[in-house]
Structure formats: structure tokens, C-alpha cells
Write a protein that holds these residues in place. Sequence first.
Motif, PDB file in Angstrom:
ATOM      1  N   UNK A  49       0.571  -1.330  -0.149  1.00  0.00           N
ATOM      2  CA  UNK A  49       0.186  -0.260  -0.094  1.00  0.00           C
ATOM      3  C   UNK A  49       0.863   1.142  -0.298  1.00  0.00           C
ATOM      4  N   UNK A  50       1.731   1.479   0.391  1.00  0.00           N
ATOM      5  CA  UNK A  50       3.010   3.025   1.172  1.00  0.00           C
ATOM      6  C   UNK A  50       3.139   2.846  -0.598  1.00  0.00           C
ATOM      7  N   UNK A  51       3.813   1.847  -1.338  1.00  0.00           N
ATOM      8  CA  UNK A  51       4.477   2.513  -2.638  1.00  0.00           C
ATOM      9  C   UNK A  51       3.494   2.552  -3.688  1.00  0.00           C
ATOM     10  N   UNK A  52       2.621   2.246  -3.417  1.00  0.00           N
ATOM     11  CA  UNK A  52       1.420   2.788  -4.026  1.00  0.00           C
ATOM     12  C   UNK A  52       0.770   4.030  -4.165  1.00  0.00           C
ATOM     13  N   UNK A  53       1.258   3.959  -2.580  1.00  0.00           N
ATOM     14  CA  UNK A  53       0.568   5.372  -2.193  1.00  0.00           C
ATOM     15  C   UNK A  53       1.639   6.858  -2.635  1.00  0.00           C
ATOM     16  N   UNK A  54       2.662   5.843  -2.635  1.00  0.00           N
ATOM     17  CA  UNK A  54       4.150   7.240  -2.827  1.00  0.00           C
ATOM     18  C   UNK A  54       4.945   7.150  -4.778  1.00  0.00           C
ATOM     19  N   UNK A  55       3.531   6.558  -5.261  1.00  0.00           N
ATOM     20  CA  UNK A  55       3.195   6.626  -6.578  1.00  0.00           C
ATOM     21  C   UNK A  55       4.053   5.778  -7.354  1.00  0.00           C
ATOM     22  N   UNK A  56       4.234   5.033  -7.286  1.00  0.00           N
ATOM     23  CA  UNK A  56       5.203   3.051  -7.041  1.00  0.00           C
ATOM     24  C   UNK A  56       4.608   3.054  -8.662  1.00  0.00           C
ATOM     25  N   UNK A  57       4.716   2.366 -10.237  1.00  0.00           N
ATOM     26  CA  UNK A  57       4.225   2.013 -11.016  1.00  0.00           C
ATOM     27  C   UNK A  57       3.983   0.378 -10.128  1.00  0.00           C
ATOM     28  N   UNK A  58       3.342   0.143 -11.246  1.00  0.00           N
ATOM     29  CA  UNK A  58       2.215  -1.136 -10.428  1.00  0.00           C
ATOM     30  C   UNK A  58       3.400  -2.353 -11.228  1.00  0.00           C
ATOM     31  N   UNK A  59       3.874  -2.277 -12.003  1.00  0.00           N
ATOM     32  CA  UNK A  59       4.626  -3.133 -12.922  1.00  0.00           C
ATOM     33  C   UNK A  59       6.341  -2.996 -11.556  1.00  0.00           C
ATOM     34  N   UNK A  60       6.825  -2.118 -11.044  1.00  0.00           N
ATOM     35  CA  UNK A  60       7.568  -2.167 -10.206  1.00  0.00           C
ATOM     36  C   UNK A  60       7.570  -3.126  -8.714  1.00  0.00           C
ATOM     37  N   UNK A  61       6.196  -2.906  -8.939  1.00  0.00           N
ATOM     38  CA  UNK A  61       6.315  -3.533  -7.723  1.00  0.00           C
ATOM     39  C   UNK A  61       6.343  -4.717  -7.255  1.00  0.00           C
ATOM     40  N   UNK A  62       6.845  -5.252  -8.207  1.00  0.00           N
ATOM     41  CA  UNK A  62       7.765  -6.283  -8.279  1.00  0.00           C
ATOM     42  C   UNK A  62       8.638  -6.571  -7.224  1.00  0.00           C
TER      43      UNK A  62
END
Length: 151
Positions: A49-62
Motif C-alpha cells: 500500500x505504501x509504495x502504491x500511495x507514493x506513486x510507484x508503478x504497478x510494474x515496479x511493485x514486483x
Amino acid sequence: MESITRLVVRLLVAVVLGGILGYERESVGASAGLRTHMLVSLGSALFVLIPLQAGMQIEDLSRVLQGVTAGIGFLGAGAILKQSDTNDIRGLTTAASVWLTAAVGVAAGMGREATAVVSALFALAILALLRPLSKSFAASRPDGTAPIPPD
């Protein structure tokens, strides 16, 4: 206000589902119970949740998911105990339930609440409803060993 509501709902889903799975494990005396499963699910939800809120792209979430998966695997390994008998290993189901609880938390944190709920229900069915079947398999072992108590 909408983003706060979304945040609370995702974290609440993670905590409640982790609590349900943890309650089941605690009810059979497993080493990781209610609080552990709730914390694992909540932590996993936060890690995505935190990286998503910070604007991290979904592809980089891996990369985040790889770290969560490896970290939870290490935590689960602590629940596995090898007894003196060569075929007597305890805690494997608890370790697997902690690992799955982390995945449920990840799903909730990413906003996939329905996936988290369905997965938690499947896990609950596997843990609770299949226990009698598992015990009957253990009781009918050809080596004559006693049934294994739930881990």
C-alpha cells in the motif's frame, strides 16, 4: 477523505482476514496464532500500500512482492520444527498459513479485497474442514505411527 477511507478499508480487510485465519490456527494450538496472522497480513498490506500511495508503478511493485515473499518465508521457517524421529516434522501447516496470510494481506493492500476474501475462505476451508480427512490419512499409515496432532 476518499483516500483515507480506501486506506482504512484495505487495512481493515487485511487485519480481519488475517485474524480469521489466525483464530483457526490458535484454536488448534499452533505456534503462530491470532496476533501473528493479523500482524503478518497487516504488514504485508502496508508493504504494498505504501509504495502504491507514493506513486510507484504497478510494474515496479514486483520487487516489493519478492521481498515480502522471501521475508515471510524466513518467518515461517521459524515455525517448523524437526523432531528426533526422521518423519516427524511439526509446524509446516502453520508456516504455510503464515505465508498464505501474507498473500491475503498483499491482495487487500492492492485493493483486491474480493480476491483476499475468497482466498481466505479457501484457506479456512483447507485448514478447518480438511483436518478430519488429514487425521484419517495419518491414522492409516502403513508404518503404524500414531496420528499427527495438528501443528
